[in-house]
Design an enzyme around this catalytic site. Structure first.
Site, mmCIF file in Angstrom:
data_model
loop_
_atom_site.group_PDB
_atom_site.id
_atom_site.type_symbol
_atom_site.label_atom_id
_atom_site.label_comp_id
_atom_site.label_asym_id
_atom_site.label_seq_id
_atom_site.Cartn_x
_atom_site.Cartn_y
_atom_site.Cartn_z
ATOM 1 N N GLY A 239 0.771 -1.120 0.008
ATOM 2 C CA GLY A 239 0.029 0.010 -0.001
ATOM 3 C C GLY A 239 0.749 1.252 0.030
ATOM 4 C CD GLU A 273 0.479 -8.923 1.943
ATOM 5 O OE1 GLU A 273 -0.581 -8.346 1.367
ATOM 6 O OE2 GLU A 273 0.395 -9.968 2.834
ATOM 7 N N PRO A 274 4.351 -5.215 -1.085
ATOM 8 C CG PRO A 274 6.672 -4.546 -1.614
ATOM 9 C CD PRO A 274 5.730 -5.488 -0.720
ATOM 10 N NE ARG A 276 -0.833 2.203 -5.986
ATOM 11 C CZ ARG A 276 -1.953 2.289 -6.640
ATOM 12 N NH1 ARG A 276 -2.009 2.895 -7.617
ATOM 13 N NH2 ARG A 276 -3.012 1.947 -6.160
ATOM 14 N NE ARG A 308 -3.877 3.171 -10.938
ATOM 15 C CZ ARG A 308 -3.812 4.531 -10.538
ATOM 16 N NH1 ARG A 308 -3.261 5.565 -11.684
ATOM 17 N NH2 ARG A 308 -3.695 4.733 -9.312
ATOM 18 C CE1 TYR A 312 -9.733 1.933 -8.219
ATOM 19 C CE2 TYR A 312 -7.699 2.155 -9.699
ATOM 20 C CZ TYR A 312 -8.542 1.311 -8.702
ATOM 21 O OH TYR A 312 -8.265 0.103 -8.656
ATOM 22 C CB CYS A 338 -18.744 3.901 -27.519
ATOM 23 S SG CYS A 338 -17.964 3.537 -29.185
ATOM 24 C CD GLU A 339 -19.190 3.263 -21.658
ATOM 25 O OE1 GLU A 339 -19.820 3.913 -20.922
ATOM 26 O OE2 GLU A 339 -19.659 1.889 -21.742
HETATM 27 C C1 LIG Z 1 -3.952 -7.877 0.374
HETATM 28 C C2 LIG Z 1 -3.177 -6.883 -0.502
HETATM 29 N N1 LIG Z 1 -1.492 -6.825 -0.403
HETATM 30 C C3 LIG Z 1 -0.866 -6.186 -1.175
HETATM 31 C C4 LIG Z 1 -1.564 -5.181 -1.970
HETATM 32 C C5 LIG Z 1 -0.702 -4.242 -2.847
HETATM 33 O O1 LIG Z 1 -1.101 -2.939 -2.672
HETATM 34 P P1 LIG Z 1 -0.125 -1.650 -3.376
HETATM 35 O O2 LIG Z 1 -0.095 -2.014 -4.962
HETATM 36 O O3 LIG Z 1 -0.839 -0.617 -2.995
HETATM 37 O O4 LIG Z 1 1.396 -1.799 -2.758
HETATM 38 C C6 LIG Z 1 -2.875 -5.227 -2.532
HETATM 39 C C7 LIG Z 1 -3.563 -4.314 -3.190
HETATM 40 O O5 LIG Z 1 -4.795 -4.055 -3.242
HETATM 41 C C8 LIG Z 1 -3.735 -6.012 -1.403
HETATM 42 O O6 LIG Z 1 -4.837 -6.290 -1.476
#
Ligand SMILES: Cc1ncc(COP(=O)(O)O)c(C=O)c1O
Length: 413
Positions: A239, A273-274, A276, A308, A312, A338-339
């Site tokens: 995140g 768990e990166p 992005r 995106r 969003y 076509c939106e």
């Molecule tokens: C459980 C979990 N871990 C990790 C991520 C990765 O998030 P980010 O890409 O923002 O680092 C997500 C993204 O939604 C997620 O749902």
């Protein structure tokens, strides 16, 4: 340092002018820098000393098997959310003991698939899921390692659609339910509790939100220890926010430092768990200007290629791959779908003429993975740049690909 930069007015990815890639593979297309992916991974991984932590790249952000392979070769683990992602990481050579399976709706088939591959852990997101994994484990005559994904009840900011850690969100176990589950698991012959995990959302800029999560995880780990259970992993999720148009953004090394500080009296291995923050700025999407119609710059990439902005309201910088050739104007950049929501950018100052190639920056994460065939458009190719070489790592879909799973009924039933 970014590996996308101008040299004499020409946009390069590493040592390759991106216009060469557009010429060879056409547009729309995605281009990734190997060096950026590696540097971003290293920014996390090098902040841990040996065995202190593990980076589990979030496959959903960018799931091309060549990208997964290069991260796996650097020692990355993987956070997966479906049987399809499990299949991908295995094909890419991942170590099963570095795979964690998250997601609130794991099916029987996916649970069996994970057990058969002998993955590190299932992140349990509900009591029902825990009971289902136990039933399957019994049937398979095995003991399954699990982690409880708790919901820290934190509002992490960011867009409504990417918040995941508030009480009302569908993810994880609420704080007051964690001990009940851990007690159940500890008395089960088929489940083994190895950790705690959480993930509060995406595009988070305030490191205090992660520190809060770490505080909760520490408190819960202590409470679980008090019931006689030792844990192996504490997983703070992904995140971390990245710069799309902003100039200030947090650094992975600072995140790791803060989390380590918060958890300095714990012995468990830290998992992150990166997604992005590893894949985002490693990719661009190339698109060509087809037509100019008043204020509209009509390009050949649509919301099916990069959703995106439409989904969003996300903002991406758009630049011309050749600077100084066309006149600057304020454009509304729109795609062919076509939106009316197929808008890449509004009121956007950009040098452009018909035929020019543009680069949509920071498109590596949640870009190609979210592309679709809407309007029967073929998904774009993906190209990986390594120094002065580039290689297609996913071909542009053909018209045959578009219809290959459809049945063309020739007579009545
Ligand atoms: C459980 C979990 N871990 C990790 C991520 C990765 O998030 P980010 O890409 O923002 O680092 C997500 C993204 O939604 C997620 O749902």
């Amino acid at each position: 340092m970014s590996n996308f930069f101008y040299k004499d007015g020409v946009l390069f990815c590493e040592d390759v002018p991106v216009s060469d890639i557009a010429l060879k593979y056409g547009t729309p297309s995605y281009v990734y820098s190997k060096k950026t992916l590696e540097d971003n991974f290293d920014a996390y991984s090098n902040s841990f000393i040996e065995n202190e932590g593990m980076v589990c790249f979030s496959v959903k952000s960018l799931s091309n098997i060549s990208i997964l392979r290069l991260l796996s070769e650097k020692g990355s683990g993987f956070d997966i959310v479906s049987g399809g992602e499990l299949e991908r990481v295995i094909v890419a050579g991942a170590d099963p003991k570095k795979i964690i399976f998250t997601g609130i709706a794991k099916t029987n088939a996916e649970i069996i698939q994970g057990i058969k591959k002998d993955i590190l852990s299932f992140n349990i997101e509900s009591e029902s899921e825990m009971l289902r994994i136990e039933r399957i484990a019994k049937k398979e005559k095995t003991i399954v390692d699990v982690t409880i994904r708790f919901n820290p009840e934190i509002d992490s900011g960011g867009h409504e659609y990417i918040k995941t850690g508030r009480k009302k969100d569908k993810f994880g176990i609420l704080l007051d339910g964690v001990l009940k589950l851990s007690k159940y698991i500890s008395s089960s012959d088929s489940l083994n509790l190895i950790g705690l995990s959480c993930h509060i959302g995406s595009q988070i800029f305030d490191l205090n939100d992660f520190k809060e999560s770490a505080k909760y995880i520490k408190k819960l780990a202590r409470e679980i220890n008090n019931t006689g259970i030792e844990l192996k992993f504490l997983d703070i999720g992904g995140g971390l926010g990245i710069s799309y148009t902003e100039s200030d953004f947090p650094f992975p090394g600072d995140l790791v430092k803060d989390i380590k500080k918060e958890l300095n009296d714990r012995n468990e291995k830290i998992i992150l768990e990166p997604g992005r923050s590893i894949s985002g700025n490693a990719g661009i999407m190339l698109t060509s200007v087809e037509y100019i119609k008043g204020k509209y710059l009509i390009v050949d990439a649509g919301m099916n290629d990069l959703i995106r902005p439409a989904l969003y309201g996300a903002k991406h910088d758009v630049i011309n791959v050749k600077k100084g050739k066309s006149k600057a104007n304020n454009w509304t950049i729109v795609g062919p779908i076509c939106e009316s929501s197929d808008v890449l950018a509004k009121d956007y100052l950009l040098e452009a003429s018909e035929g020019d190639v543009l680069a949509v920056k920071t498109a590596g994460a949640y870009g190609h993975v979210m592309s679709s065939n809407y309007n029967s458009r073929r998904k774009p190719p993906e190209i990986l740049v390594d120094g002065n070489k580039f290689k297609v790592i996913r071909k542009r879909e053909s018209y045959d690909d578009l219809i290959k799973n459809e049945v063309n009924i020739e007579s009545e039933f």
